[in-house]
Scaffold this active site. Sequence first.
Site, PDB file in Angstrom:
ATOM      1  N   SER A 184      37.876 -24.437  -1.117  1.00 22.09           N
ATOM      2  CA  SER A 184      36.830 -25.193  -1.798  1.00 22.09           C
ATOM      3  C   SER A 184      35.844 -25.791  -0.793  1.00 22.09           C
ATOM      4  O   SER A 184      35.207 -25.060  -0.043  1.00 22.09           O
ATOM      5  CB  SER A 184      37.472 -26.266  -2.692  1.00 22.09           C
ATOM      6  OG  SER A 184      36.533 -26.829  -3.566  1.00 22.09           O
ATOM      7  N   ASP A 208      38.157 -19.633  -2.616  1.00 26.41           N
ATOM      8  CA  ASP A 208      37.245 -20.079  -3.671  1.00 26.41           C
ATOM      9  C   ASP A 208      36.258 -21.124  -3.140  1.00 26.41           C
ATOM     10  O   ASP A 208      36.285 -22.301  -3.544  1.00 26.41           O
ATOM     11  CB  ASP A 208      38.009 -20.636  -4.871  1.00 26.41           C
ATOM     12  CG  ASP A 208      37.271 -20.395  -6.188  1.00 26.41           C
ATOM     13  OD1 ASP A 208      36.544 -19.388  -6.293  1.00 26.41           O
ATOM     14  OD2 ASP A 208      37.394 -21.218  -7.109  1.00 26.41           O
ATOM     15  N   ARG A 222      26.269 -23.372   4.378  1.00 33.11           N
ATOM     16  CA  ARG A 222      27.504 -23.039   3.668  1.00 33.11           C
ATOM     17  C   ARG A 222      28.246 -21.999   4.495  1.00 33.11           C
ATOM     18  O   ARG A 222      27.749 -21.514   5.512  1.00 33.11           O
ATOM     19  CB  ARG A 222      27.216 -22.472   2.281  1.00 33.11           C
ATOM     20  CG  ARG A 222      26.369 -21.198   2.315  1.00 33.11           C
ATOM     21  CD  ARG A 222      26.419 -20.465   0.982  1.00 33.11           C
ATOM     22  NE  ARG A 222      25.521 -19.309   0.939  1.00 33.11           N
ATOM     23  CZ  ARG A 222      25.797 -18.105   1.434  1.00 33.11           C
ATOM     24  NH1 ARG A 222      26.960 -17.870   2.065  1.00 33.11           N
ATOM     25  NH2 ARG A 222      24.916 -17.112   1.336  1.00 33.11           N
ATOM     26  N   ASP A 227      29.731 -16.396  10.116  1.00 40.36           N
ATOM     27  CA  ASP A 227      30.372 -17.542  10.770  1.00 40.36           C
ATOM     28  C   ASP A 227      31.591 -17.155  11.585  1.00 40.36           C
ATOM     29  O   ASP A 227      32.145 -17.984  12.320  1.00 40.36           O
ATOM     30  CB  ASP A 227      30.757 -18.592   9.723  1.00 40.36           C
ATOM     31  CG  ASP A 227      29.543 -19.283   9.133  1.00 40.36           C
ATOM     32  OD1 ASP A 227      28.496 -19.337   9.815  1.00 40.36           O
ATOM     33  OD2 ASP A 227      29.631 -19.772   7.990  1.00 40.36           O
ATOM     34  N   HIS A 273      40.747 -22.474  -9.877  1.00 40.75           N
ATOM     35  CA  HIS A 273      40.239 -22.823  -8.547  1.00 40.75           C
ATOM     36  C   HIS A 273      41.397 -22.903  -7.547  1.00 40.75           C
ATOM     37  O   HIS A 273      41.328 -22.354  -6.441  1.00 40.75           O
ATOM     38  CB  HIS A 273      39.525 -24.167  -8.644  1.00 40.75           C
ATOM     39  CG  HIS A 273      38.703 -24.540  -7.461  1.00 40.75           C
ATOM     40  ND1 HIS A 273      37.817 -23.677  -6.842  1.00 40.75           N
ATOM     41  CD2 HIS A 273      38.606 -25.725  -6.772  1.00 40.75           C
ATOM     42  CE1 HIS A 273      37.215 -24.305  -5.835  1.00 40.75           C
ATOM     43  NE2 HIS A 273      37.695 -25.535  -5.770  1.00 40.75           N
TER      44      HIS A 273
END
Length: 341
Positions: A184, A208, A222, A227, A273
Amino acid sequence: MKTFLILSFFALAVSALPLEESERINGENGWYLPQEDGSFEWVDMDVAEKWMEAQEQLESRGLTTVPVKFYLYTSSNPTKGTKITTTTNSIDASNFNAANPTRFVIHGWTQSYTASMNKDICSAWLSRGDYNVIVVDWSRARSVDYATSVMAVGATGKKVAAMINFLQSNYGMSLDNLYVIGHSLGAHVAGYAGKNTNGQVHTIVGLDPALPLFSYNKPNKRLNANDAWYVESIQTNGGSLGFLKPIGKGAFYPNGGQSQPGCGWDLTGSCSHGRSTIYYAEAVSVDNFGSIKCGDYQDAVSKECGSTYSGVRMGADTNAYMVDGDFYVPVNSEAPFGMIN
């Protein structure tokens, strides 16, 4: 200060007429922000972005604190973490062994280092051999205000990167077998960590990755596919609490990526989630999630990828060397969740 920021946010929200409900597209022109009681509050994108710009200025001027702690688990201490800091005295007194691969695990909103996801993922990796599993505890995630936690993501990621850089420069920890795993909001923390390391992290796994207050067309703010050398995303509540569009180089969509079997009505999305963390722990320990290659993520969401298994398994170690694209993942409604072709 925190109360002032929250009030300022909602003052902005009521200063203009919000979009009609029929016009709202979560993640496109605004977001449904999760609340502590499981409900959601809509905020238009322009209002949220103005607030975030103001908050970023406060964060950059050091007017807010971002405490981050690290707990090391190894085969010598598999259930009781040792708190470590970026000092040689601390690391020398721990069981850290740079000769073993290292895994960082980062929780999401309202959680801490004692969350079940950390225990499950830690146990899964240690069941496979000798690893340094470092669980990150970032207290700003426990703010009852989601937006306040979001604003700590970047600074938290930099602190994770600082620990990685310290272990690399002082103990020879290799980035070539380093994984950073985040759920998350923790997935975006992992992304910021990857953006700030002295060299490229081998793998980031986003479980997720959180959608509210994160924009797909702003990858520098984000988790994104650049990355780390390889970024994998496991997307289980897409379009609600998590992203629906692919985040990683390899994007996996269990049950189509929006809701998960066995979660019932799941009105808040929290069950679906959280399934991403449960699936990943099972994938690490059992390697049993077969997948079907899709033409694009829309095919994965609509479950229109055919029936031929790809040979790629979600969460597998080998994915970094063979995966690129979007995958549909059939799952069971109870453990074991994975389906082996």
